[in-house]
Design a protein around this motif. Structure first.
Motif, PDB file in Angstrom:
ATOM      1  N   ARG A   1       0.821  -1.209   0.000  1.00  0.00           N
ATOM      2  CA  ARG A   1       0.000   0.000   0.000  1.00  0.00           C
ATOM      3  C   ARG A   1       0.858   1.263   0.000  1.00  0.00           C
ATOM      4  O   ARG A   1       0.426   2.307  -0.495  1.00  0.00           O
TER       5      ARG A   1
ATOM      6  N   ARG B   1     -10.537  -8.895  -7.614  1.00  0.00           N
ATOM      7  CA  ARG B   1     -10.988  -7.922  -6.617  1.00  0.00           C
ATOM      8  C   ARG B   1     -10.040  -7.893  -5.416  1.00  0.00           C
ATOM      9  O   ARG B   1      -9.737  -6.823  -4.875  1.00  0.00           O
TER      10      ARG B   1
ATOM     11  N   ARG C   1      -7.001  -5.931  -6.341  1.00  0.00           N
ATOM     12  CA  ARG C   1      -7.305  -4.505  -6.422  1.00  0.00           C
ATOM     13  C   ARG C   1      -7.406  -3.892  -5.027  1.00  0.00           C
ATOM     14  O   ARG C   1      -6.939  -2.763  -4.801  1.00  0.00           O
ATOM     15  N   ARG C   2      -7.997  -4.605  -4.080  1.00  0.00           N
ATOM     16  CA  ARG C   2      -8.072  -4.085  -2.710  1.00  0.00           C
ATOM     17  C   ARG C   2      -6.686  -3.977  -2.079  1.00  0.00           C
ATOM     18  O   ARG C   2      -6.399  -3.048  -1.319  1.00  0.00           O
TER      19      ARG C   2
ATOM     20  N   PRO D   1      -4.373  -0.905  -4.212  1.00  0.00           N
ATOM     21  CA  PRO D   1      -5.372   0.056  -4.702  1.00  0.00           C
ATOM     22  C   PRO D   1      -4.800   1.183  -5.550  1.00  0.00           C
ATOM     23  O   PRO D   1      -5.512   1.735  -6.398  1.00  0.00           O
ATOM     24  N   ASP D   2      -3.563   1.536  -5.320  1.00  0.00           N
ATOM     25  CA  ASP D   2      -2.973   2.673  -6.033  1.00  0.00           C
ATOM     26  C   ASP D   2      -2.035   2.244  -7.159  1.00  0.00           C
ATOM     27  O   ASP D   2      -1.392   3.087  -7.790  1.00  0.00           O
TER      28      ASP D   2
END
Length: 398
Positions: free
Chosen positions: A267, A286, A289-290, A293-294
């Motif tokens: 992160r 998904r 992606r979580r 996220p960036d």
């Protein structure tokens, strides 16, 4: 119903590259490529001489200048051992600095590297060496001599012999030219948006003898980035690397996404995640992606015969097209072959600047895999109206 060959237009909304134009032979090709991989690397070395090019787990590293100097000495040692222009030289080194030195050294000697998987037993290794007619095997200390650099290769010349299994499991050599590698490198760098600011790409457990991992390495080096080579799949070990690109197999990334230690690391620093395969289920897409996220997500599909690339799933489509391997990019075009090809279902065919010259010493096998310039991948696929490809099941080719 008879089989037919149906071409599917490229999706122009993603990965557009105006340097790709159609040549007289009908193939899309890159304009303005360097004539050889050696010359492209030479440009990077002079531009980024003081930057770290390759780094290992234990902190050992080589700058671009140091890598070039040591590889040139390896090339000199190879010349002293009688390696001539175009000779095949087997590279069987563990993942790390020495593998890269050996690979580049063979190139600088004017030879053709033959990547040999460390996982092969002695019998399989012997078959690869015999089939390729390799004049030397680099599996221990590297030879050293007076620095030597050959730069006379052309775009169409053989630069790499990469072995891959056929449908029966037997290994056969795939001939890849300078144009194949140079085009693929350009397409990957462009599609990912890599800049020259000095990214750090963590290659987790890379199989450098395989073309997919090799393209990852080279795409990092040509933009002045650092290739961080690790065989450690434990996500906790990645936290001190300073990596902003994370390249790993999908299963490794999924396990990392489930690890709280890795989540804290990614992160804060990762800007790209790169992985290869035949598509991810929606739940895994998904999860990634979580966890990232960036970061930009780049799923790439390719075979050894397509230089490890050819299709990619755009970052903005990672969730909406989960399970797909994406669209053709970098001059690659796709078609379907079979009785249902017009309905979007059949054997996937590819054509483009990254498609191999042929199979080493196997003209009949080569001929069977091409129809009017289209390469038969052996994979069954569906292609929708927007050009997104979904692999249905595995190899059906002869």
């Amino acid at each position: 119903m008879p089989s037919s060959l149906v071409e599917y237009p490229c999706n122009r909304l993603f990965f557009r590259d105006d340097r790709v134009v159609r040549a007289r032979d009908g193939i899309l090709r890159y304009c303005g490529l360097n004539p050889s991989l050696t010359e492209l690397l030479d440009v990077a070395v002079h531009r980024y001489a003081g930057r770290v090019a390759v780094e290992e787990d234990d902190g050992r590293a080589l700058t671009f200048s140091q890598l070039w100097t040591s590889a040139a000495r390896v090339a000199g040692g190879l010349k002293e051992r009688g390696v001539e222009i175009g000779d095949r030289v087997a590279v069987r080194q563990p993942v790390g600095l020495r593998w890269v030195e050996a690979f580049v050294g063979v190139l600088l000697a004017g030879g053709v590297p033959v990547g040999v998987s460390p996982a092969l037993d002695d019998t399989q290794t012997g078959k690869v060496i015999e089939d390729s007619a390799s004049v030397l095997t680099l599996d221990g200390d590297l030879p050293e001599g007076i620095s030597y650099i050959d730069d006379g290769a052309g775009p169409e010349e053989l630069v790499l012999l990469s072995y891959a299994p056929d449908s029966s499991g037997s290994l056969r050599g795939v001939e890849l030219s300078n144009e194949n590698l140079l085009s693929t490198i350009e397409s990957v760098v462009h599609a990912r948006g890599f800049g020259s600011e000095g990214l750090r790409n963590l290659l987790v457990d890379p199989e450098l003898h395989a073309i997919g991992s090799l393209i990852e390495l080279l795409s990092t080096l040509v933009v002045g980035g650092t290739a961080l080579l690790t065989t450690n799949r434990d996500a906790a070990s990645w936290r001190g690397t300073g990596a902003d690109v994370l390249t790993a197999a999908p299963d490794v990334l999924v396990r990392a996404a489930e690890d709280a230690r890795a989540t804290r690391f990614v992160r804060g620093s990762v800007r790209w995640i790169d992985y290869r395969g035949s598509g991810l289920p929606a739940d895994q897409a998904r999860l990634l992606r979580r966890t990232f996220p960036d970061a930009k997500h780049f799923l790439c599909w390719g075979m050894t015969e397509t230089c490890g690339s050819g299709l990619a799933l755009p970052d903005e489509c990672a969730l909406t097209h989960a399970g797909s391997v994406g669209i053709a990019f970098g001059g690659m075009e796709v078609a379907l072959f079979g009785p249902d090809a017009a309905d979007g279902y059949g054997e996937l065919l590819c054509r483009g600047p990254g498609v191999m010259r042929g199979y080493w010493n196997r003209p009949e096998a080569t001929a069977k895999r091409f129809t009017s310039g289209w390469f038969h991948t052996g994979d069954t696929a569906r292609i929708d109206g927007n050009g997104f490809v979904r692999i249905v099941f595995g190899d059906i080719a002869p």
